[in-house]
Design a protein around this motif. Structure first.
Motif, PDB file in Angstrom:
ATOM      1  N   GLU A 320       0.812  -1.217   0.000  1.00 11.01           N
ATOM      2  CA  GLU A 320       0.000   0.000   0.000  1.00 11.01           C
ATOM      3  C   GLU A 320       0.845   1.266   0.000  1.00 11.01           C
ATOM      4  O   GLU A 320       0.371   2.335  -0.432  1.00 11.01           O
ATOM      5  N   GLU A 324      -1.295   2.759  -4.939  1.00 18.12           N
ATOM      6  CA  GLU A 324      -2.587   3.227  -4.436  1.00 18.12           C
ATOM      7  C   GLU A 324      -3.652   2.184  -4.739  1.00 18.12           C
ATOM      8  O   GLU A 324      -3.674   1.595  -5.833  1.00 18.12           O
ATOM      9  N   ASP A 325      -4.542   1.938  -3.771  1.00 21.82           N
ATOM     10  CA  ASP A 325      -5.572   0.900  -3.926  1.00 21.82           C
ATOM     11  C   ASP A 325      -4.933  -0.388  -4.433  1.00 21.82           C
ATOM     12  O   ASP A 325      -5.338  -0.975  -5.446  1.00 21.82           O
ATOM     13  N   ASP A 327      -4.909  -3.467  -3.688  1.00 24.83           N
ATOM     14  CA  ASP A 327      -5.651  -4.717  -3.857  1.00 24.83           C
ATOM     15  C   ASP A 327      -6.702  -4.641  -4.959  1.00 24.83           C
ATOM     16  O   ASP A 327      -7.448  -5.602  -5.167  1.00 24.83           O
ATOM     17  N   GLN A 328      -6.748  -3.515  -5.664  1.00 26.31           N
ATOM     18  CA  GLN A 328      -7.704  -3.341  -6.750  1.00 26.31           C
ATOM     19  C   GLN A 328      -7.020  -3.452  -8.109  1.00 26.31           C
ATOM     20  O   GLN A 328      -5.926  -2.918  -8.299  1.00 26.31           O
ATOM     21  N   ASP A 330      -6.590  -2.088 -11.543  1.00 24.12           N
ATOM     22  CA  ASP A 330      -6.826  -0.778 -12.138  1.00 24.12           C
ATOM     23  C   ASP A 330      -6.000  -0.663 -13.413  1.00 24.12           C
ATOM     24  O   ASP A 330      -4.831  -0.317 -13.385  1.00 24.12           O
TER      25      ASP A 330
END
Length: 399
Positions: A320, A324-325, A327-328, A330
């Motif tokens: 993290e 940024e984000d 675990d998403q 993107d």
């Protein structure tokens, strides 16, 4: 210095669950970024989970791969790591890597792209002729990288059924018995030794002939090194890419908004490949430990000389503090400093080749199958077990 519980945790922390990274990695990154773990075989080890520490383990010469050769190294299977380029440090590692590196430069790989695209186009046409449903693994994901590495290395494609079976021995943890693993590795080495002798008699314009020339005429590597390197190139040259193609397709099909966005802008495929490399946890657990050659402070912990350290690429790619984000998924992520191909001297030799093949694979599938989708319910997808890598055993698709 941080105080660490000396009792090692059982590792991996849980059985692989599709492409889901165990959430305990996130807890360790926050609370205990360098911790004690115990794999099924070998001695206990330190596990690094943060991005910065993982990069240090991979790049700092105080951590050695060569030192594993005479150690009971931490591992997920009973058989120790085979000797070869993966158990070398510079300068010996550098000597062997230089012999093949020019075949995998960005420039050389781009020269291979048109051929890879023709192979993918042929596979796509065959898929459409056969009609849905079909298994994307067998009909597309396996033959694409196998054909490319066979042509590059100089291995007859018609022998692919045999070396596919043998390749499993290099990645098996419990799928195969110890005797089977030893037998298959022996068969593959015997096969490659025979091919080397054929190329000695009849050289060709391929990488294997170039390696033989480096051995026979320039004495740049030993006969054992020639054989180890050839076998390693054949296995590594197709296995992980053949697994990542269906992994990437599965992720996209289960993230429809991301898939729709990518379909609308295929120019983003190279960036999408980088994000998928970051997001997909290919390995079941951290592997290829390094041994500390001297006392080293890592993540606030003192690693004593002679102690092994495992570094989790998958955890680092979900850090993290870096992403940024994290675990998403993107696909719009602009800055992507993932280390999915490793880092340091052992950074994946075929990274550029893998990138190109993954780009070609996704581009072809998105272009030719506008409504590609799973042919079974998502829970019914069959996944590999007893292997060092995660991936669908088969991926039934329709359109």
């Amino acid at each position: 210095m941080t105080t660490i519980d000396p009792t090692p945790r059982t590792y991996p922390f849980s059985a692989p669950d599709r492409l889901r990274l165990d959430p305990f990695y996130a807890e360790l990154r926050k609370q205990e970024p360098v911790s004690r773990v115990q794999l099924p075989y070998g001695e206990a080890a330190w596990l690094a989970t943060r991005y910065s520490d993982v990069r240090t383990v991979f790049a700092d010469p105080r951590f050695s791969r060569a030192a594993t050769v005479d150690k009971d190294e931490p591992r997920a299977r009973p058989i120790p790591q085979q000797t070869g380029i993966l158990t070398m440090d510079p300068p010996e590692h550098t000597r062997l890597r230089k012999l093949v590196a020019k075949a995998f430069t960005a420039r050389r790989v781009e020269q291979l792209r048109p051929r890879a695209q023709r192979i993918a186009d042929d596979l796509s046409r065959a898929m459409r002729r056969g009609g849905p449903p079909l298994d994307l693994v067998e009909e597309f994901a396996l033959p694409l990288p196998i054909t490319v590495i066979c042509e590059l290395l100089g291995v007859p494609y018609e022998d692919r059924t045999d070396f596919r079976v043998w390749s499993d021995a290099f990645l098996s943890t419990s799928k195969l018995s110890e005797q089977q693993v030893n037998d298959y590795i022996g068969q593959m080495r015997a096969y490659m030794a025979g091919l080397v002798e054929q190329r000695r008699e009849h050289p060709a314009d391929d990488l294997l002939s170039a390696l033989i020339q480096a051995r026979d005429e320039q004495d740049k590597l030993s006969e054992t090194e020639l054989l180890d390197l050839s076998v390693g190139l054949l296995v590594a040259g197709h296995e992980t890419t053949a697994t990542q193609i269906p992994n990437f397709v599965y992720v996209l099909l289960t993230h429809p908004e991301e898939l729709d966005w990518l379909r609308a802008d295929p120019e983003r495929i190279p960036a999408a490949v980088e994000e998928l490399m970051r997001f997909v946890p290919l390995g079941v657990n951290a592997a290829f430990p390094r041994y500390a050659l001297e006392d080293v402070e890592l993540g606030g912990v003192l690693i004593r000389a002679g102690e092994p350290v495992l570094a989790s690429l998958a955890s680092a790619n979900r850090d993290e503090s870096v992403f940024e984000d994290a675990d998403q998924l993107d696909l719009r992520r602009d800055s992507n400093s993932h280390i999915g191909f490793g880092h340091g001297p052992h950074h994946c030799l075929g990274a550029q080749l893998a990138r190109m093949e993954l780009q070609v694979a996704l581009g072809t599938l998105l272009r030719d199958f506008e409504d590609l989708r799973l042919a079974v319910d998502e829970p019914d997808v069959s996944w590999k077990t007893g292997m060092l890598v995660r991936g669908p055993r088969n991926l039934p698709v329709t359109w």
